[in-house]
Motif scaffolding. Structure first.
Motif, mmCIF file in Angstrom:
data_model
loop_
_atom_site.group_PDB
_atom_site.id
_atom_site.type_symbol
_atom_site.label_atom_id
_atom_site.label_comp_id
_atom_site.label_asym_id
_atom_site.label_seq_id
_atom_site.Cartn_x
_atom_site.Cartn_y
_atom_site.Cartn_z
ATOM 1 N N VAL A 51 -0.730 6.849 -2.811
ATOM 2 C CA VAL A 51 0.685 6.594 -2.398
ATOM 3 C C VAL A 51 0.808 6.361 -0.865
ATOM 4 C CG1 VAL A 51 2.556 8.119 -2.105
ATOM 5 C CG2 VAL A 51 1.221 8.717 -3.974
ATOM 6 N N SER A 52 1.942 5.409 -0.710
ATOM 7 C CA SER A 52 2.055 4.808 0.571
ATOM 8 C C SER A 52 3.567 5.189 0.983
ATOM 9 C CB SER A 52 1.721 3.731 1.096
ATOM 10 O OG SER A 52 1.988 3.039 2.293
ATOM 11 N N ILE A 53 4.219 5.848 2.206
ATOM 12 C CA ILE A 53 5.441 5.705 2.261
ATOM 13 C C ILE A 53 5.734 5.226 3.708
ATOM 14 C CG2 ILE A 53 6.134 7.555 0.655
ATOM 15 C CD1 ILE A 53 6.278 9.371 3.340
ATOM 16 N N SER A 54 6.843 4.676 4.065
ATOM 17 C CA SER A 54 7.354 4.131 5.367
ATOM 18 C C SER A 54 8.622 4.786 5.808
ATOM 19 C CB SER A 54 7.342 2.577 5.625
ATOM 20 O OG SER A 54 5.900 2.102 5.391
ATOM 21 N N GLN A 55 8.666 5.165 6.933
ATOM 22 C CA GLN A 55 10.236 5.541 7.249
ATOM 23 C C GLN A 55 10.442 5.448 8.733
ATOM 24 O OE1 GLN A 55 10.987 9.441 6.345
ATOM 25 N NE2 GLN A 55 12.762 9.650 7.353
ATOM 26 N N LEU A 56 11.691 4.839 9.277
ATOM 27 C CA LEU A 56 12.006 4.667 10.460
ATOM 28 C C LEU A 56 12.447 5.880 10.962
ATOM 29 C CD1 LEU A 56 12.538 2.301 12.450
ATOM 30 C CD2 LEU A 56 15.051 2.454 11.763
ATOM 31 N N MET A 57 11.802 5.913 12.448
ATOM 32 C CA MET A 57 12.115 7.434 13.135
ATOM 33 C C MET A 57 13.345 7.304 13.843
ATOM 34 S SD MET A 57 9.661 9.558 12.244
ATOM 35 C CE MET A 57 9.645 8.653 10.683
ATOM 36 N N GLN A 58 14.066 8.112 13.583
ATOM 37 C CA GLN A 58 15.534 8.253 14.064
ATOM 38 C C GLN A 58 15.666 9.498 15.218
ATOM 39 O OE1 GLN A 58 18.363 8.431 10.979
ATOM 40 N NE2 GLN A 58 17.062 7.037 9.797
ATOM 41 N N PRO A 59 16.663 9.305 16.027
ATOM 42 C CA PRO A 59 16.858 10.178 17.250
ATOM 43 C C PRO A 59 17.002 11.784 16.760
ATOM 44 C CG PRO A 59 18.008 8.438 17.637
ATOM 45 C CD PRO A 59 17.566 8.078 16.318
ATOM 46 N N SER A 60 17.420 11.890 15.418
ATOM 47 C CA SER A 60 17.373 13.547 14.650
ATOM 48 C C SER A 60 16.236 13.703 14.528
ATOM 49 C CB SER A 60 18.444 13.207 13.469
ATOM 50 O OG SER A 60 17.700 12.520 12.516
ATOM 51 N N HIS A 61 15.154 12.922 14.381
ATOM 52 C CA HIS A 61 13.757 13.696 14.195
ATOM 53 C C HIS A 61 12.990 13.937 15.636
ATOM 54 C CE1 HIS A 61 14.226 10.436 10.652
ATOM 55 N NE2 HIS A 61 14.373 11.751 10.085
ATOM 56 N N SER A 62 13.540 13.691 16.633
ATOM 57 C CA SER A 62 12.816 13.883 17.617
ATOM 58 C C SER A 62 12.915 15.586 18.395
ATOM 59 C CB SER A 62 13.497 13.067 18.858
ATOM 60 O OG SER A 62 14.758 13.564 19.284
ATOM 61 N N LEU A 81 8.229 2.449 13.014
ATOM 62 C CA LEU A 81 8.236 2.625 11.718
ATOM 63 C C LEU A 81 6.796 3.422 11.318
ATOM 64 C CD1 LEU A 81 9.415 1.665 8.968
ATOM 65 C CD2 LEU A 81 7.735 -0.170 9.011
ATOM 66 N N VAL A 82 7.084 4.488 10.676
ATOM 67 C CA VAL A 82 5.836 5.435 10.464
ATOM 68 C C VAL A 82 5.494 5.289 8.912
ATOM 69 C CG1 VAL A 82 5.082 7.887 9.958
ATOM 70 C CG2 VAL A 82 6.313 7.271 12.024
ATOM 71 N N THR A 83 4.096 5.021 8.767
ATOM 72 C CA THR A 83 3.660 4.623 7.644
ATOM 73 C C THR A 83 2.450 5.762 7.286
ATOM 74 O OG1 THR A 83 4.045 2.507 7.856
ATOM 75 C CG2 THR A 83 2.521 2.868 5.919
ATOM 76 N N MET A 84 2.510 6.306 6.059
ATOM 77 C CA MET A 84 1.684 7.473 5.669
ATOM 78 C C MET A 84 1.014 6.814 4.539
ATOM 79 S SD MET A 84 3.619 10.942 6.362
ATOM 80 C CE MET A 84 4.189 11.362 7.949
ATOM 81 N N LYS A 85 -0.311 7.062 4.232
ATOM 82 C CA LYS A 85 -1.086 6.622 3.229
ATOM 83 C C LYS A 85 -1.958 7.864 2.794
ATOM 84 C CE LYS A 85 -1.641 1.923 5.252
ATOM 85 N NZ LYS A 85 -2.413 1.187 6.079
ATOM 86 N N ALA A 86 -1.919 8.070 1.469
ATOM 87 C CA ALA A 86 -2.454 9.133 0.858
ATOM 88 C C ALA A 86 -3.244 8.548 -0.444
ATOM 89 C CB ALA A 86 -1.384 10.210 0.645
ATOM 90 N N VAL A 97 -6.323 15.783 -0.676
ATOM 91 C CA VAL A 97 -5.641 14.864 -0.497
ATOM 92 C C VAL A 97 -5.944 14.283 1.196
ATOM 93 C CG1 VAL A 97 -3.236 13.450 -0.425
ATOM 94 C CG2 VAL A 97 -4.047 15.134 -2.114
ATOM 95 N N GLY A 98 -6.320 13.149 1.451
ATOM 96 C CA GLY A 98 -6.363 12.412 2.726
ATOM 97 C C GLY A 98 -5.347 11.914 3.059
ATOM 98 N N ILE A 99 -4.800 12.101 4.231
ATOM 99 C CA ILE A 99 -3.729 11.426 4.645
ATOM 100 C C ILE A 99 -3.582 10.750 5.950
ATOM 101 C CG2 ILE A 99 -1.235 11.394 5.250
ATOM 102 C CD1 ILE A 99 -1.096 14.079 3.651
ATOM 103 N N ARG A 100 -3.443 9.388 6.146
ATOM 104 C CA ARG A 100 -3.446 8.702 7.474
ATOM 105 C C ARG A 100 -2.180 8.353 7.877
ATOM 106 N NH1 ARG A 100 -7.424 5.653 10.496
ATOM 107 N NH2 ARG A 100 -6.302 3.832 11.608
ATOM 108 N N VAL A 101 -1.909 8.765 9.069
ATOM 109 C CA VAL A 101 -0.377 8.661 9.598
ATOM 110 C C VAL A 101 -0.509 7.346 10.947
ATOM 111 C CG1 VAL A 101 1.773 9.274 10.807
ATOM 112 C CG2 VAL A 101 0.317 10.750 9.198
ATOM 113 N N GLU A 102 0.329 6.340 10.430
ATOM 114 C CA GLU A 102 0.141 5.164 11.576
ATOM 115 C C GLU A 102 1.793 4.956 11.806
ATOM 116 O OE1 GLU A 102 -1.641 2.015 9.692
ATOM 117 O OE2 GLU A 102 -3.522 2.452 10.237
ATOM 118 N N SER A 103 2.013 4.638 13.204
ATOM 119 C CA SER A 103 3.343 4.197 13.640
ATOM 120 C C SER A 103 3.163 2.715 13.963
ATOM 121 C CB SER A 103 3.899 5.114 14.621
ATOM 122 O OG SER A 103 3.020 4.971 16.047
#
Length: 187
Positions: free
Chosen positions: A14-25, A75-80, A92-98
């Motif tokens: 599974v892979s997801i991508s999400q744009l990081m917004q000020p509300s996430h800071s 843009l944060v992408t997570m791959k699992a 489950v191994g997860i890699r997080v990249e921005s």
């Protein structure tokens, strides 16, 4: 569950991508680690549920090292992927990249390992399909998961042992920034 007794790693990747917004800071203006952990838990659930074809719960999280901060607007992408399967559990191994979407620069932010347990409709643990490993990376990930589990068991065994004495370990503290000021009855 289907009749498949073994499944390929790719079948549940599974892979997801999400744009990081000020509300996430956080207060420092970087993306809050707790928010990233929440996303990681979600992708671990999705990956494990895909593999097991049932509901899964998080049993443990191993090795969450935040290597690089994530900025607002990246843009944060997570791959699992499922790295290991036991009887009812999966690692489950997860890699997080921005990615800075303006420059295209990509950073590895963290990697982590979530142990997920498959559950049936009554909440009891449920057997999961085995894993078909198709390349040496998948074999290496499976073997590393075994090694992490063995190391964890060894550490727990040592600490839980009746022979464990903190007195034996006190010399180790000499190189750390710590003072020991115990009442007399503990010396």
């Amino acid at each position: 569950m289907s009749n498949k007794s073994y499944k390929k790693v790719d079948a549940s990747r599974v892979s997801i991508s999400q744009l990081m917004q000020p509300s996430h800071s956080n207060f420092g203006g970087k993306i809050h680690g707790g928010y990233i952990l929440n996303l990681m838990d979600q992708i671990a659930f999705a990956c494990a549920s895909k593999h097991s074809e049932t509901y899964c719960v998080t049993a443990s999280v191993d090795t969450v090292d935040f290597l690089n901060p994530i900025e607002i607007g990246e843009l944060v992408t997570m791959k699992a992927s499922v790295n290991f399967v036991g009887n009812t559990s999966m690692v489950v191994g997860i890699r997080v990249e921005s990615e800075n979407i303006q420059t295209g620069a990509v950073k590895h932010c963290n990697s982590s390992y979530f142990t997920m347990v498959a559950k049936d409709e009554n909440g009891d643990s449920k057997k999961v399909p085995g894993l078909i490993l198709n390349d040496m990376n998948e074999v290496k990930r499976f073997l590393k998961a075994i090694k992490r589990m063995e190391t964890k068991k060894q550490r727990q065994s040592e600490f839980d042992s009746e022979d464990f004495s903190h007195i034996d370990y006190l010399p180790l503290l000499e190189k750390y920034k710590v003072k020991i000021e115990l009442p007399e009855q503990f010396n």
